[in-house]
Design a protein around this motif. Structure first.
Motif, mmCIF file in Angstrom:
data_model
loop_
_atom_site.group_PDB
_atom_site.id
_atom_site.type_symbol
_atom_site.label_atom_id
_atom_site.label_comp_id
_atom_site.label_asym_id
_atom_site.label_seq_id
_atom_site.Cartn_x
_atom_site.Cartn_y
_atom_site.Cartn_z
ATOM 1 N N LEU A 228 -3.607 -0.236 8.948
ATOM 2 C CA LEU A 228 -3.707 -0.341 7.496
ATOM 3 C C LEU A 228 -5.045 0.220 7.031
ATOM 4 O O LEU A 228 -5.120 1.009 6.079
ATOM 5 C CB LEU A 228 -3.586 -1.821 7.109
ATOM 6 N N ALA A 229 -6.085 -0.155 7.748
ATOM 7 C CA ALA A 229 -7.423 0.304 7.376
ATOM 8 C C ALA A 229 -7.535 1.817 7.556
ATOM 9 O O ALA A 229 -8.093 2.522 6.714
ATOM 10 C CB ALA A 229 -8.474 -0.404 8.227
ATOM 11 N N PHE B 140 -3.554 -4.348 11.202
ATOM 12 C CA PHE B 140 -4.730 -4.271 10.352
ATOM 13 C C PHE B 140 -5.501 -2.998 10.615
ATOM 14 O O PHE B 140 -6.015 -2.363 9.703
ATOM 15 C CB PHE B 140 -5.612 -5.502 10.561
ATOM 16 N N LYS C 120 -4.487 -13.857 19.979
ATOM 17 C CA LYS C 120 -3.916 -12.779 19.165
ATOM 18 C C LYS C 120 -2.614 -13.202 18.490
ATOM 19 O O LYS C 120 -2.350 -12.795 17.376
ATOM 20 C CB LYS C 120 -3.695 -11.536 20.008
ATOM 21 N N TYR D 250 0.813 -1.202 0.000
ATOM 22 C CA TYR D 250 0.000 0.000 0.000
ATOM 23 C C TYR D 250 0.853 1.261 0.000
ATOM 24 O O TYR D 250 0.483 2.285 -0.545
ATOM 25 C CB TYR D 250 -0.908 -0.006 1.240
ATOM 26 N N ILE E 17 -0.468 -6.074 22.165
ATOM 27 C CA ILE E 17 -1.192 -5.622 20.986
ATOM 28 C C ILE E 17 -0.214 -4.993 20.001
ATOM 29 O O ILE E 17 -0.207 -5.310 18.824
ATOM 30 C CB ILE E 17 -2.274 -4.600 21.383
ATOM 31 N N HIS E 18 0.599 -4.085 20.527
ATOM 32 C CA HIS E 18 1.602 -3.479 19.653
ATOM 33 C C HIS E 18 2.815 -4.410 19.611
ATOM 34 O O HIS E 18 3.520 -4.562 20.599
ATOM 35 C CB HIS E 18 2.058 -2.120 20.210
ATOM 36 N N ILE E 19 3.013 -5.065 18.473
ATOM 37 C CA ILE E 19 4.172 -5.958 18.361
ATOM 38 C C ILE E 19 5.357 -5.129 17.886
ATOM 39 O O ILE E 19 5.402 -4.675 16.745
ATOM 40 C CB ILE E 19 3.910 -7.094 17.355
ATOM 41 N N LEU F 250 -9.991 1.345 -0.728
ATOM 42 C CA LEU F 250 -9.674 0.226 0.147
ATOM 43 C C LEU F 250 -10.860 -0.710 0.305
ATOM 44 O O LEU F 250 -10.711 -1.924 0.380
ATOM 45 C CB LEU F 250 -9.242 0.780 1.502
ATOM 46 N N ARG G 231 -5.093 3.990 7.499
ATOM 47 C CA ARG G 231 -4.305 4.664 6.472
ATOM 48 C C ARG G 231 -5.066 4.701 5.161
ATOM 49 O O ARG G 231 -4.944 5.623 4.371
ATOM 50 C CB ARG G 231 -2.972 3.934 6.264
ATOM 51 N N GLY G 232 -5.849 3.658 4.941
ATOM 52 C CA GLY G 232 -6.639 3.621 3.718
ATOM 53 C C GLY G 232 -7.894 4.468 3.809
ATOM 54 O O GLY G 232 -8.685 4.488 2.886
ATOM 55 N N GLY G 233 -8.078 5.163 4.932
ATOM 56 C CA GLY G 233 -9.216 6.063 5.038
ATOM 57 C C GLY G 233 -10.425 5.451 5.724
ATOM 58 O O GLY G 233 -11.503 6.023 5.700
#
Lengths: 233, 635
Positions: free
Chosen positions: B533-534, B530, A160, A39, B589-591, A54, B536-538
């Protein structure tokens, strides 16, 4: 070229249609999938733009994923219950002799060995490609479903750490499939000097007697018997 | 000499002596006889109370009280001593009445009166006629005596005056006795000053006196304000009318500028005039301008000049002025900054209005008032970073727009900065001092809920408890003047992208993360997730920082009240992913460091990297070899 060349039906219509559906859906999935993976690149952004943003990209990806899943289900039934399919899968099974031919085959390819190892209906490269696609599709479908269901909330039972792995696997496996298909299969059926521009068998389902003899001598023998030896060497 | 002539001379001398002796004897005998005879004789008739005479057709009483006469200083005098030219044997005694001339005896004492105001006045008008009292006695009742003649309404009001109560009679001012005098305007101050010395001294230094002495008789002196005879208490009860009597006169004070009648007339609309306190204006002219030593407004001694205004207004508005003195406005004013505002700059001069009930101080008008100085460029405003910031963009804020829509509890300048107590952001007492901002925004009727959430948050604790000056408070995220609603597209926190960027300002800053030991890699790991990413994609639904960490109530995961504490995670994630269970959250959560936090993921990733490289390498090798071989063969 001889106009009335003798030929053998290699793939029936069902198989050819399955193949078309497979490669169309795979190409679409790769385009829509890789555009998300990359992306951040201009190409990725441009592709997502073309795919309708998206969200559009996601819908497109899901659509072809379901087509692929449907195809896989059909294919599973096909190889299990149809005579032709069942026969094909037995031809595709790896056998001991396949692995014995592996080293001579590589040697031949590198020009170290003048004798091309004979192969049956499917040579080892083709078997690898088939099972590679089977494995790849299985992985992608499983991980893809987990990722899809995650959004729907049902997959909350998945820990997770597994999610994280799922994401990694899905994107990397996609890249791997892309590489395998384009470097191996496209080369084999399009770019290889003898075949270029295209091996038409996926369209017609026919393979010429001559090609069958040179590429799949064992199958040729099975059909025409051993009496006719055509090795020009 | 002839003997006959000598004889004649002797005869003449004898005659002269004899004549003289006879004359003296006769005169003496006649006088005694006349006095004894006349006074008694006079009273024979004149002690009758009913005795009257006809004067020009009028009946006039001819009664003389003998007792009073005998008590009077004139009891040793005979009637005829004063009433000369009468023939007691005739009736009437004289054809034409003859005036009594006191001068014949009292020549010396009448010299004074002939030069004075009373020269036309008959002696007996004051001293009375037959019961003539001596000066000593008259003086005791002088005021009553004066009022016999001076009985106009104005002078009669003297009876109710403070002077009457304090036994200050006419003579107190007008001297009295034979030296009674009129007091000219120029003399008034000196006259009053005999008793009211300090006031006279003040008055002599006033603009009124200066003008008066320059010859302008319109200028007031004591009596113009206090009245002349009807002087009441020492405090003026009628002060506004007194001052306004002249100062509202457009002939005396023409024009429209300062000092004009129109300028003063504004006072009548002011809250000072309209609210009454104990029957008078809340603040009259003299409360601000002073009384006796009133000065020209431009005089450096005037109580209404900038330098003295705080003192003047502070007489009543003590608390406000105390606050103001400590404020930035006040300190600048006291430093002598001519741009700094003082009371009148905001409240006006005469037309001072109530901040509560007048239009002038509605929240909207207040904005204009403050911006009249604090508009961009005119008065550069710097924030804590030293950057010049816009103030007029307050008008774009939701606060301002809400005010315009009539939501009067929306914040205007003074709600955040304070009115009189306005201080600069770097003053620890300022309402906009970084540590106080949350309290200011969360004041009652405003953002109390948000303050409640913010209190105890990690941001609040690091700001207040750890004195970390970079820790965010309300304005760090919401902005200063141009505060927008969260759903307004221009707001930084409207979009997930903007919000992530906002949090990243600190949490992705190398400087900040090193300085305060903040966890690193938050932004990167989020952006690669994810969710990221979502976003950033708006995507508008995918989780951003706030979705999990909350906004005002951000707390560390170790805090049981935190939205991201292990206990609360199922609920937090459950907002989007219903059914999330605790088991889900056994890895971070934050890897950021997968090899520690999720080794499986780490190895799988590496496996794929290896595979991809191997396959690419293998395939390229294979294809090249195969190609070259087949190519040769084809030839």
């Amino acid at each position: 070229m001889k106009t009335q060349e003798e030929y053998v039906i290699r793939f029936n219509l069902s198989e050819r249609i399955q193949h078309v559906i497979l490669f169309v859906s795979l190409i679409m999935l790769l385009i829509t999938g890789l555009s998300l993976t990359y992306y951040d690149s201009w190409l990725g952004r441009m592709m997502i733009e073309i795919e309708g943003g998206l969200q559009g990209r996601g819908r497109l990806h899901n659509l072809f994923a379901f087509i692929l899943i449907a195809l896989c289900v059909y294919h599973a039934f096909y190889i299990t219950f149809s005579d032709k399919g069942h026969k094909e899968i037995s031809h595709l099974k790896f056998r001991k002799k396949d692995f014995k031919k592996l080293i001579p085959g590589l040697k031949f390819s590198m020009g170290l060995n003048t004798n091309k190892p004979s192969s049956g209906r499917y040579n080892i490269s083709q078997k690898f490609q088939y099972w590679g696609v089977v494995l790849g599709c299985a992985v992608m479908i499983v991980t893809g479903l987990i990722l899809l269901l995650k959004v729907w909330g049902i997959a909350m039972i998945v820990p997770k750490w597994l999610w994280d792995i799922t994401g990694v696997v899905h994107s990397n496996e996609g890249i791997l499939i892309f590489i395998v298909l384009f470097l191996w299969h496209i080369y084999d059926v399009h770019l290889s000097p003898k075949i270029f521009p295209m091996n038409k068998v996926w369209l017609t389902g026919k393979i010429s007697k001559q090609e069958l003899q040179s590429e799949h001598p064992e199958e040729y023998e099975e059909i025409y018997g051993k009496e006719f030896v055509s090795d020009k060497q | 000499m002839k003997p006959g002539y000598k004889f004649l001379r002797n005869i003449l001398f004898g005659l002269l002596v004899t004549g003289t002796v006879v004359f003296i004897s006769l005169f003496a005998a006649g006088y005694v006889k006349l006095s004894a005879q006349n006074t008694e004789a006079c009273f024979a008739c004149h002690e009758d109370p009913d005795l009257t005479a006809d004067r020009n057709g009028k009946k006039v009483s001819m009664y003389v009280n003998p007792a009073a006469y005998k008590k009077s200083v004139h009891s040793m005098a005979e009637c005829v001593d004063c009433h000369t030219g009468y023939n007691p044997d005739e009736l009437p005694h004289s054809k034409t009445p003859v005036k009594v001339d006191c001068k014949s005896c009292h020549q010396e004492s009448l010299k004074g009166i002939e030069a004075g105001v009373h020269k036309q006045v008959n002696c007996y008008d004051c001293h009375t006629k037959h019961d003539v009292a001596p000066g000593k006695e008259i003086r005791v009742n002088q005021t009553q005596n004066c009022q016999k003649c001076h009985n106009t309404k104005g002078i009669q009001q003297y009876k109710t005056s403070i002077h009457a109560k304090k036994n200050v009679g006419c003579e107190g001012c007008h001297l009295g006795g034979h030296s009674s005098k009129k007091i000219s305007k120029n003399e008034v101050a000196a006259t009053c000053g005999k008793c009211h010395g300090s006031h006279e001294k003040n008055f002599n230094n006033s603009v009124h006196q200066t003008v008066l002495q320059s010859g302008n008789q319109n200028a007031p002196t004591c009596t113009d304000c206090h009245g002349s005879h009807q002087i009441l208490t020492s405090k003026m009860t009628i002060e506004s009318q007194s001052c306004l009597k002249c100062h509202l006169d457009e002939k005396l004070f023409p024009g429209e500028g300062r000092g004009s009648a129109k300028f003063v007339a504004d006072y009548k609309t002011s809250v000072h005039a309209s609210i009454e306190k104990g029957g008078k204006e809340a603040a009259g002219c003299s409360d601000c301008h002073g009384d006796h030593m009133i000065q020209d407004p431009n005089n450096p001694q005037a109580s209404t000049i900038r330098a003295k205004m705080l003192e003047t207004c502070g007489k009543c508005h003590q608390q406000e002025v105390e606050h103001f003195k400590k404020s930035q406005h006040g300190t600048e004013l006291m430093k002598g900054n001519f741009k700094a505002p003082t009371c009148a700059s905001c409240h006006g001069e005469h037309n001072i209005k109530s901040v509560v009930s007048s239009k002038e101080f509605t929240k909207l008008n207040q904005v204009e008032l403050c911006l009249s100085c604090h508009v961009d460029q005119k008065l550069p405003h710097k924030n804590y970073k030293g950057e010049e910031v816009l103030i007029s963009n307050y008008k774009d804020s939701y606060h301002y727009r809400a005010l315009q829509e009539g939501k009067l509890n929306a914040a205007t300048c003074s709600d955040c900065h304070g009115a009189h107590e306005m201080k600069k952001f770097d003053d620890p007492e300022a309402q906009i001092y970084k540590k106080n901002i949350a309290k200011t925004c969360g004041q009652s009727d405003c953002h109390t809920k948000q303050l409640g959430d913010y209190n105890g948050s990690i941001h609040e604790q690091s700001l207040l408890d750890k004195n970390n000056p970079d820790a965010p408070t309300c304005n760090t995220c919401h902005g200063n003047h141009q505060i927008l609603k969260k759903d307004e597209s221009e707001s930084r926190i409207a979009s997930s992208k903007g919000l992530v960027q906002l949090c990243s300002d600190c949490h992705n800053s190398v400087e900040m993360t090193e300085k305060y030991d903040l966890p690193t890699g938050r932004t990167e790991s989020y952006l690669e997730s994810f969710h990221g990413l979502a976003v950033r994609g708006g995507s508008k639904v995918a989780a951003n920082c706030e979705s999990c960490h909350g906004n005002h109530n951000i707390r560390p995961s170790t805090d049981s009240l935190s939205t991201i504490s292990k206990k609360n995670l199922p609920e937090t994630c459950g907002k989007c992913h219903p059914g999330a269970v605790t088991a889900f959250f056994n890895t971070p959560i934050h890897i950021v460091k997968p090899e520690e936090e999720n080794p499986w993921m780490y190895w799988v990733t590496n496996f794929y990297i290896f595979m991809i490289i191997a396959v690419i390498g293998g395939m390229v090798l294979h294809n090249v070899v195969d190609f070259s071989k087949k190519f040769k063969k084809k030839k």
